[in-house]
Design a protein around this motif. Structure first.
Motif, PDB file in Angstrom:
ATOM      1  N   GLU A 445       0.810  -1.215   0.000  1.00 14.81           N
ATOM      2  CA  GLU A 445       0.000   0.000   0.000  1.00 14.81           C
ATOM      3  C   GLU A 445       0.846   1.269   0.000  1.00 14.81           C
ATOM      4  OE1 GLU A 445      -3.234  -0.337  -0.414  1.00 14.81           O
ATOM      5  OE2 GLU A 445      -2.853  -2.504  -0.407  1.00 14.81           O
ATOM      6  N   MET A 446       2.152   1.125   0.077  1.00 17.65           N
ATOM      7  CA  MET A 446       3.016   2.295   0.158  1.00 17.65           C
ATOM      8  C   MET A 446       3.109   2.979  -1.205  1.00 17.65           C
ATOM      9  SD  MET A 446       6.867   2.532   1.760  1.00 17.65           S
ATOM     10  CE  MET A 446       6.373   1.798   3.318  1.00 17.65           C
ATOM     11  N   ASP A 447       2.922   4.286  -1.224  1.00 20.81           N
ATOM     12  CA  ASP A 447       3.003   5.098  -2.437  1.00 20.81           C
ATOM     13  C   ASP A 447       4.474   5.432  -2.677  1.00 20.81           C
ATOM     14  OD1 ASP A 447       2.371   6.660  -4.602  1.00 20.81           O
ATOM     15  OD2 ASP A 447       1.395   8.251  -3.452  1.00 20.81           O
ATOM     16  N   MET A 448       5.031   5.012  -3.814  1.00 22.62           N
ATOM     17  CA  MET A 448       6.469   5.111  -4.037  1.00 22.62           C
ATOM     18  C   MET A 448       6.818   6.035  -5.202  1.00 22.62           C
ATOM     19  SD  MET A 448       7.663   1.173  -3.476  1.00 22.62           S
ATOM     20  CE  MET A 448       7.189   0.249  -2.010  1.00 22.62           C
ATOM     21  N   ILE A 449       7.942   6.696  -5.072  1.00 19.73           N
ATOM     22  CA  ILE A 449       8.446   7.580  -6.118  1.00 19.73           C
ATOM     23  C   ILE A 449       9.972   7.567  -6.037  1.00 19.73           C
ATOM     24  CG2 ILE A 449       8.717   9.809  -4.939  1.00 19.73           C
ATOM     25  CD1 ILE A 449       6.530   9.401  -8.047  1.00 19.73           C
ATOM     26  N   SER A 450      10.637   7.846  -7.159  1.00 18.63           N
ATOM     27  CA  SER A 450      12.101   7.866  -7.161  1.00 18.63           C
ATOM     28  C   SER A 450      12.596   9.105  -7.894  1.00 18.63           C
ATOM     29  CB  SER A 450      12.650   6.603  -7.833  1.00 18.63           C
ATOM     30  OG  SER A 450      14.058   6.604  -7.838  1.00 18.63           O
ATOM     31  N   PHE A 451      13.628   9.749  -7.355  1.00 17.69           N
ATOM     32  CA  PHE A 451      14.227  10.908  -8.014  1.00 17.69           C
ATOM     33  C   PHE A 451      15.636  11.112  -7.464  1.00 17.69           C
ATOM     34  CE2 PHE A 451      12.305  12.389  -4.161  1.00 17.69           C
ATOM     35  CZ  PHE A 451      13.007  13.500  -3.746  1.00 17.69           C
ATOM     36  N   GLY A 452      16.396  12.011  -8.083  1.00 17.91           N
ATOM     37  CA  GLY A 452      17.764  12.254  -7.636  1.00 17.91           C
ATOM     38  C   GLY A 452      18.462  13.279  -8.508  1.00 17.91           C
ATOM     39  N   PRO A 453      19.724  13.583  -8.211  1.00 18.58           N
ATOM     40  CA  PRO A 453      20.500  14.545  -8.995  1.00 18.58           C
ATOM     41  C   PRO A 453      21.162  13.883 -10.201  1.00 18.58           C
ATOM     42  CG  PRO A 453      21.799  13.798  -7.149  1.00 18.58           C
ATOM     43  CD  PRO A 453      20.458  13.100  -7.029  1.00 18.58           C
ATOM     44  N   ASN A 454      21.751  14.686 -11.052  1.00 11.26           N
ATOM     45  CA  ASN A 454      22.449  14.155 -12.221  1.00 11.26           C
ATOM     46  C   ASN A 454      23.720  13.420 -11.807  1.00 11.26           C
ATOM     47  OD1 ASN A 454      20.591  15.179 -14.022  1.00 11.26           O
ATOM     48  ND2 ASN A 454      21.805  16.972 -14.567  1.00 11.26           N
ATOM     49  N   ILE A 455      23.781  12.147 -12.160  1.00  8.42           N
ATOM     50  CA  ILE A 455      24.964  11.320 -11.976  1.00  8.42           C
ATOM     51  C   ILE A 455      25.249  10.641 -13.311  1.00  8.42           C
ATOM     52  CG2 ILE A 455      25.965   9.353 -10.749  1.00  8.42           C
ATOM     53  CD1 ILE A 455      23.979   9.966  -8.460  1.00  8.42           C
ATOM     54  N   LYS A 456      26.437  10.798 -13.812  1.00  9.16           N
ATOM     55  CA  LYS A 456      26.822  10.200 -15.084  1.00  9.16           C
ATOM     56  C   LYS A 456      27.882   9.122 -14.862  1.00  9.16           C
ATOM     57  CE  LYS A 456      24.268  13.161 -17.359  1.00  9.16           C
ATOM     58  NZ  LYS A 456      22.984  12.737 -17.961  1.00  9.16           N
ATOM     59  N   GLY A 457      27.872   8.113 -15.742  1.00  3.38           N
ATOM     60  CA  GLY A 457      28.901   7.083 -15.708  1.00  3.38           C
ATOM     61  C   GLY A 457      28.862   6.183 -14.492  1.00  3.38           C
ATOM     62  N   ALA A 458      27.692   6.018 -13.881  1.00  6.14           N
ATOM     63  CA  ALA A 458      27.587   5.153 -12.706  1.00  6.14           C
ATOM     64  C   ALA A 458      28.103   3.755 -13.028  1.00  6.14           C
ATOM     65  CB  ALA A 458      26.144   5.086 -12.229  1.00  6.14           C
ATOM     66  N   HIS A 459      28.693   3.117 -12.050  1.00  8.54           N
ATOM     67  CA  HIS A 459      29.259   1.768 -12.145  1.00  8.54           C
ATOM     68  C   HIS A 459      30.558   1.734 -12.932  1.00  8.54           C
ATOM     69  CE1 HIS A 459      25.072  -0.283 -11.371  1.00  8.54           C
ATOM     70  NE2 HIS A 459      25.345   0.697 -10.515  1.00  8.54           N
ATOM     71  N   SER A 460      31.154   2.882 -13.213  1.00 17.90           N
ATOM     72  CA  SER A 460      32.431   2.938 -13.918  1.00 17.90           C
ATOM     73  C   SER A 460      33.325   3.981 -13.261  1.00 17.90           C
ATOM     74  CB  SER A 460      32.226   3.287 -15.395  1.00 17.90           C
ATOM     75  OG  SER A 460      32.097   4.689 -15.573  1.00 17.90           O
ATOM     76  N   PRO A 461      34.639   3.936 -13.511  1.00 16.28           N
ATOM     77  CA  PRO A 461      35.525   4.962 -12.951  1.00 16.28           C
ATOM     78  C   PRO A 461      35.278   6.355 -13.512  1.00 16.28           C
ATOM     79  CG  PRO A 461      36.754   2.985 -13.507  1.00 16.28           C
ATOM     80  CD  PRO A 461      35.392   2.833 -14.118  1.00 16.28           C
ATOM     81  N   ASP A 462      34.429   6.454 -14.514  1.00 17.50           N
ATOM     82  CA  ASP A 462      34.064   7.775 -15.049  1.00 17.50           C
ATOM     83  C   ASP A 462      32.851   8.355 -14.318  1.00 17.50           C
ATOM     84  OD1 ASP A 462      34.506   9.898 -16.923  1.00 17.50           O
ATOM     85  OD2 ASP A 462      32.764   9.211 -18.066  1.00 17.50           O
ATOM     86  N   GLU A 463      32.402   7.694 -13.262  1.00 18.97           N
ATOM     87  CA  GLU A 463      31.245   8.188 -12.503  1.00 18.97           C
ATOM     88  C   GLU A 463      31.510   9.608 -11.996  1.00 18.97           C
ATOM     89  OE1 GLU A 463      28.467   7.032  -8.623  1.00 18.97           O
ATOM     90  OE2 GLU A 463      30.311   5.930  -9.026  1.00 18.97           O
ATOM     91  N   ARG A 464      30.506  10.474 -12.153  1.00 18.32           N
ATOM     92  CA  ARG A 464      30.643  11.866 -11.729  1.00 18.32           C
ATOM     93  C   ARG A 464      29.277  12.415 -11.347  1.00 18.32           C
ATOM     94  NH1 ARG A 464      30.782  10.780 -16.936  1.00 18.32           N
ATOM     95  NH2 ARG A 464      29.830  12.143 -18.505  1.00 18.32           N
ATOM     96  N   ALA A 465      29.275  13.304 -10.380  1.00 14.58           N
ATOM     97  CA  ALA A 465      28.045  13.930  -9.898  1.00 14.58           C
ATOM     98  C   ALA A 465      28.111  15.424 -10.185  1.00 14.58           C
ATOM     99  CB  ALA A 465      27.878  13.689  -8.406  1.00 14.58           C
ATOM    100  N   GLN A 466      27.011  15.976 -10.702  1.00 14.01           N
ATOM    101  CA  GLN A 466      26.994  17.389 -11.101  1.00 14.01           C
ATOM    102  C   GLN A 466      26.655  18.274  -9.909  1.00 14.01           C
ATOM    103  OE1 GLN A 466      24.107  18.511 -14.135  1.00 14.01           O
ATOM    104  NE2 GLN A 466      25.625  19.895 -15.045  1.00 14.01           N
ATOM    105  N   ILE A 467      27.500  19.255  -9.672  1.00 14.61           N
ATOM    106  CA  ILE A 467      27.364  20.122  -8.503  1.00 14.61           C
ATOM    107  C   ILE A 467      26.114  20.994  -8.608  1.00 14.61           C
ATOM    108  CG2 ILE A 467      28.453  21.986  -7.192  1.00 14.61           C
ATOM    109  CD1 ILE A 467      31.170  20.802  -8.255  1.00 14.61           C
TER     110      ILE A 467
END
Length: 487
Positions: A445-467
């Protein structure tokens, strides 16, 4: 350097991210980060629980005037993917992540950054700690082992949470609101084989495929990234067909949810064929690099003489193996007929190991449609069984069915538009595996939603998060907390 990161805005978020990234937290080895999180909750004087599988729950009462709002669950996972460049010396079991600022991005030196899902964890920590943020009652849920099996979400029992709304902070595009995700299953093919003594007429060569981007095997599976296991198999297949190449060892890929970046093989060829073999394989390598030059400009294929291996694979098993990997689907199997541009079903040939008489091939099959997931899993099973492999299915987890009538969605869309000059967010399902589908089995019964900031290259050494995106996201989070519906 963490000191540089700590000066970024919003400081509450980046300081908690720096604290978290100082703690080693690879999947399956979360003991230290579990203790870190429990100590954090207890230090704040908040009710803190560790469940029987290692998930941590921290409960914080509503701020003054928000007691009549629905209780929310804020959820992120504690573990991170541990990937590094081949030439990077780093021990994920003992070292914290070495971060730096690169323009508008935060990166790590030669490793994954851990923004997936560390920025979500840091967000929740900052809100739990702050005394001037308006919010309803919060149940902070920090799950373990999301990246390698979702065993934390699977092990979370019903009755531990009372929240009516779940905010999953594990989406990687700041203009996207997630309302659904893919399920997945591990498809693993194994077999043993007889080893043969390498004939004296043969010499040893090492083949290396490296320099590929890698990336998230769900979110990026449609981008045409090179898969080191498939590329290596193409080289080995050609070498056998034309020069009788024999395989001694293969070690390709790493994690099930990462597109393979590297593969290494030790092979043997007839000394008399050496010159022709080198010409042929270098020509093929150049053809492959030309094919991938847009997506994989840094691809490297190296062929070098090495010590002749003592033993090689049984010929019949080698033929079956190379043909099976050639035939096995890697990439998109089917696009969604209902949601534009959404990958419905895909497969990642994530790991290939051949050594000491044993073969192991690991795949991660994903789909937002259960029947399609099993269709592709059975296709792969049939492909590998035809070569004498035993095939095991494991780690099966469900997808998350979109609810376009969600109450929290009706809050979040107009809020986003108000904060972003009328821009409409992209409401979508994703091809990654989120924990929402699993959590929903015990909390339907739980109402669910997902969101977040820009993250590129996840799961690789090129992973980066935008400030700048983190700043935008933080403002959005605070507005959502103020506008949670009443009970």
């Amino acid at each position: 350097m963490s000191s540089e990161i700590r000066q970024l805005e919003p400081k509450q978020l980046w300081n908690k991210f720096a604290d978290l990234n100082a703690v080693p937290r690879p999947s399956k080895k979360e003991e230290r980060v579990i203790k870190f999180m429990k100590d954090f909750g207890v230090g704040l004087g908040l009710e803190t629980i560790e469940d029987e599988v290692g998930n941590v729950i921290i409960k914080k009462p509503a701020t003054l005037g928000m007691e009549d709002r629905k209780t929310i669950v804020m959820q992120s996972h504690l573990d991170m993917v541990h990937q590094k460049n081949n030439d990077t010396v780093f021990d994920f079991d003992t070292q914290g992540i070495d971060m730096y600022v690169d323009g508008d991005w935060v990166r790590a030196n030669g490793t994954t950054l851990g923004a997936d899902n560390g920025l979500g964890v840091a967000t929740i920590m900052a809100i739990l700690e702050c005394t001037d943020i308006v919010h309803p009652a919060i149940e902070a849920l920090f799950t373990i082992d999301e990246e390698t099996g979702m065993t934390g979400a699977m092990g979370l029992k019903g009755g531990l949470l009372n929240g009516e709304i779940l905010l999953n902070l594990d989406t990687e595009e700041d203009d996207e609101i997630g309302v659904g995700c893919a399920g997945g299953i591990d498809v693993t093919a194994i077999r043993s084989y007889d080893q043969e003594e390498t004939p004296e007429s043969k010499i040893g060569y090492k083949i290396v495929v490296k320099g590929l981007q890698g990336g998230h095997s769900g979110m990026q599976i449609h981008e045409g990234l090179g898969n080191a296991n498939k590329i290596m198999n193409r080289l080995l297949f050609d070498g056998f067909e034309n020069f009788g190449l024999r395989i001694s060892e293969i070690d390709g890929g790493s994690l099930r949810n990462a597109v393979p970046r590297e593969s290494n093989a030790i092979v043997a060829i007839d000394a008399i064929q050496e010159e022709a073999f080198i010409l042929e394989i270098n020509d093929l390598a150049n053809d492959i690099k030309t094919e991938y030059k847009t997506m994989e400009p840094d691809m490297v294929i190296e062929v070098s003489e090495t010590e002749t291996p003592d033993q090689i694979m049984d010929l019949g098993v080698q033929e079956g193996l190379t043909r099976a990997i050639y035939a096995a689907l890697n990439g998109v199997y089917r696009m969604s007929a209902d949601i534009p541009n959404l990958v419905e079903t895909s497969n990642n040939i994530a790991r290939v190991i051949v050594k000491d008489g044993h073969v192991k091939i690991g795949c991660l099959t994903r789909s937002s449609v259960e029947t399609s997931k099993w269709d592709l899993a059975n296709m792969l099973r049939a492909t590998f069984e035809l070569t004498g492999c035993e095939v095991e299915f494991g780690g099966d987890y469900p997808g998350w069915k979109p609810n376009m009538d969600s109450d929290i969605l009706k809050v979040m869309v107009p809020l986003y538009k108000n904060l972003n000059n009328g821009e409409t967010p992209h409401v979508a399902a994703c091809h990654a595996g989120l924990e929402c589908g699993i959590l929903g089995t015990n909390y339907p019964e739980m109402d669910m939603i997902s969101f977040g900031p820009n993250i590129k290259g996840a799961h690789s050494p090129d992973e980066r998060a935008q400030i700048s995106s983190a700043q935008k996201y933080w403002t959005y989070v605070l507005e959502i907390l103020k506008n949670i519906p009443k009970k």
